[in-house]
Enzyme design. Sequence first.
Site, PDB file in Angstrom:
ATOM      1  N   GLY A   1      45.561  30.188  44.197  1.00 53.76           N
ATOM      2  CA  GLY A   1      44.667  30.489  45.319  1.00 53.76           C
ATOM      3  C   GLY A   1      43.426  31.118  44.711  1.00 53.76           C
ATOM      4  O   GLY A   1      43.493  32.208  44.142  1.00 53.76           O
TER       5      GLY A   1
ATOM      6  N   ILE B   1      40.422  36.526  47.787  1.00 52.21           N
ATOM      7  CA  ILE B   1      41.216  37.500  47.012  1.00 52.21           C
ATOM      8  C   ILE B   1      41.387  37.005  45.581  1.00 52.21           C
ATOM      9  O   ILE B   1      41.262  37.774  44.626  1.00 52.21           O
ATOM     10  CB  ILE B   1      42.600  37.758  47.666  1.00 52.21           C
ATOM     11  CG1 ILE B   1      42.433  38.252  49.104  1.00 52.21           C
ATOM     12  CG2 ILE B   1      43.391  38.792  46.851  1.00 52.21           C
ATOM     13  CD1 ILE B   1      43.744  38.461  49.862  1.00 52.21           C
TER      14      ILE B   1
ATOM     15  N   ARG C   1      43.671  35.207  58.092  1.00 47.93           N
ATOM     16  CA  ARG C   1      43.549  35.356  59.553  1.00 47.93           C
ATOM     17  C   ARG C   1      42.128  35.131  60.033  1.00 47.93           C
ATOM     18  O   ARG C   1      41.169  35.393  59.318  1.00 47.93           O
ATOM     19  CB  ARG C   1      43.924  36.800  59.936  1.00 47.93           C
ATOM     20  CG  ARG C   1      45.381  37.045  59.954  1.00 47.93           C
ATOM     21  CD  ARG C   1      45.671  38.291  60.772  1.00 47.93           C
ATOM     22  NE  ARG C   1      45.508  39.517  60.007  1.00 47.93           N
ATOM     23  CZ  ARG C   1      45.589  40.712  60.548  1.00 47.93           C
ATOM     24  NH1 ARG C   1      45.788  40.853  61.842  1.00 47.93           N
ATOM     25  NH2 ARG C   1      45.453  41.801  59.808  1.00 47.93           N
TER      26      ARG C   1
ATOM     27  N   ASN D   1      51.654  28.743  56.196  1.00 53.91           N
ATOM     28  CA  ASN D   1      51.739  29.406  54.889  1.00 53.91           C
ATOM     29  C   ASN D   1      53.120  29.254  54.254  1.00 53.91           C
ATOM     30  O   ASN D   1      53.247  29.227  53.027  1.00 53.91           O
ATOM     31  CB  ASN D   1      51.329  30.872  54.996  1.00 53.91           C
ATOM     32  CG  ASN D   1      49.812  31.009  55.095  1.00 53.91           C
ATOM     33  OD1 ASN D   1      49.092  30.023  54.986  1.00 53.91           O
ATOM     34  ND2 ASN D   1      49.331  32.225  55.289  1.00 53.91           N
TER      35      ASN D   1
ATOM     36  N   ASN E   1      50.127  36.051  53.617  1.00 51.02           N
ATOM     37  CA  ASN E   1      50.742  36.572  54.852  1.00 51.02           C
ATOM     38  C   ASN E   1      51.428  35.469  55.663  1.00 51.02           C
ATOM     39  O   ASN E   1      51.073  34.306  55.523  1.00 51.02           O
ATOM     40  CB  ASN E   1      49.648  37.217  55.719  1.00 51.02           C
ATOM     41  CG  ASN E   1      49.391  38.645  55.297  1.00 51.02           C
ATOM     42  OD1 ASN E   1      50.336  39.411  55.092  1.00 51.02           O
ATOM     43  ND2 ASN E   1      48.121  39.009  55.155  1.00 51.02           N
TER      44      ASN E   1
ATOM     45  N   HIS F   1      54.399  44.637  56.380  1.00 42.80           N
ATOM     46  CA  HIS F   1      52.932  44.596  56.350  1.00 42.80           C
ATOM     47  C   HIS F   1      52.439  43.963  57.645  1.00 42.80           C
ATOM     48  O   HIS F   1      51.841  42.900  57.663  1.00 42.80           O
ATOM     49  CB  HIS F   1      52.495  43.781  55.128  1.00 42.80           C
ATOM     50  CG  HIS F   1      51.020  43.775  54.911  1.00 42.80           C
ATOM     51  ND1 HIS F   1      50.264  44.917  54.859  1.00 42.80           N
ATOM     52  CD2 HIS F   1      50.141  42.748  54.712  1.00 42.80           C
ATOM     53  CE1 HIS F   1      48.996  44.597  54.645  1.00 42.80           C
ATOM     54  NE2 HIS F   1      48.902  43.284  54.556  1.00 42.80           N
TER      55      HIS F   1
END
Length: 311
Positions: free
Chosen positions: A10, A14, A83, A96, A121, A176
């Site tokens: 990815g 991030i 999100r 995901n 997530n 989380h």
Amino acid sequence: MSRKKIALVGAGQIGGTMALLATQKELGDVVTIDIVEGIPQGKSLDIAHGTAILGSSVSLTGSNDYAALEGADVVIVTAGLPRKPGMSRDDLLEVNFGIIKTVGENIKEKAPNAFVIVVTNPLDAMVYAMCQVTGFPPYKVVGMAGVLDSSRFASLIAMEAGVNPADVTCLVMGGHGDTMAPLIRYATIGGVPATQLVPLETLEQIASRTAKSGGEIVGLLKTGSAFYAPGLSAIKMAEAFLKDQKSVVTCAAMLNGEYGVDGLYCGVPVVLGAGGVERILEVELDEKEKSAFDTSVAAVTELTEWVKKKL
Ligand code: APR
């Protein structure tokens, strides 16, 4: 000593942030992998152009082929959708999960000895899926969440108290998600309980804001979710493993009876070192804290049960 290799699956917001941080810290050579052609190559080259300024000897490569995972010591997975406003982390579950399955199968085949950190997530359910798909021992597969949530809590307390965030230590346990449990009683400022220095009511407001911080960022950015602090958090975990730091951090770890939970990934304090999750720390929880933790565990259980049916 051989050079370490960090694979980032990815190369989005991030992933790119982590590639820069790992290069700055010279944690090892960095390979980024993404399905979008050009993105991992472009980001790697962009950061490589700065290595002379950074004085970093890190070699960076980008790839669209999972074969690039070969020989990785650490794999950090952010592959997946982030999100958008109005979405909860749980809304990402189905899409995901499919991505984690593909990525996990490739990690299993090409980097069988890697320490795996999942960021995608809904975190706790995705790291459970990763552990099952790879078949790796649970101490080699962890989820990044508690480091971030605890840092958010500590940073917000520091802003309120007007002190150096480095002097604030916090513990946020549980999943989380919106039900995470920021533990006010364990927040300290320079070793002093925060409750002695900041009004309880204010700490309660900060705890509530902490649990919603991810959503607050999504609402502000509108086109994605947080990435700087998540990137810092995952790299802190990778560093703890690569340097055998024995760091006490909160992360999503597989519980086997600890806190009365069995066979579930959930955020708890652990010791992270060269052995991965070397120990799970069982801190004392009072009735209110235990109840908040249990509520969070129930939310994680629901998503994990969905994953179990699909595996
Ligand atoms: N293999 C590799 N990369 C993939 C795959 C796959 N199968 N599927 C998607 N990707 C890539 C996308 O192309 C994208 O570049 O994953 C990247 C995700 O990056 P962003 O969309 O920028 O998302 P980011 O903000 O980095 O968040 C990633 O972490 O915090 C969580 O909720 C967040 O699940 C999200 C994840």
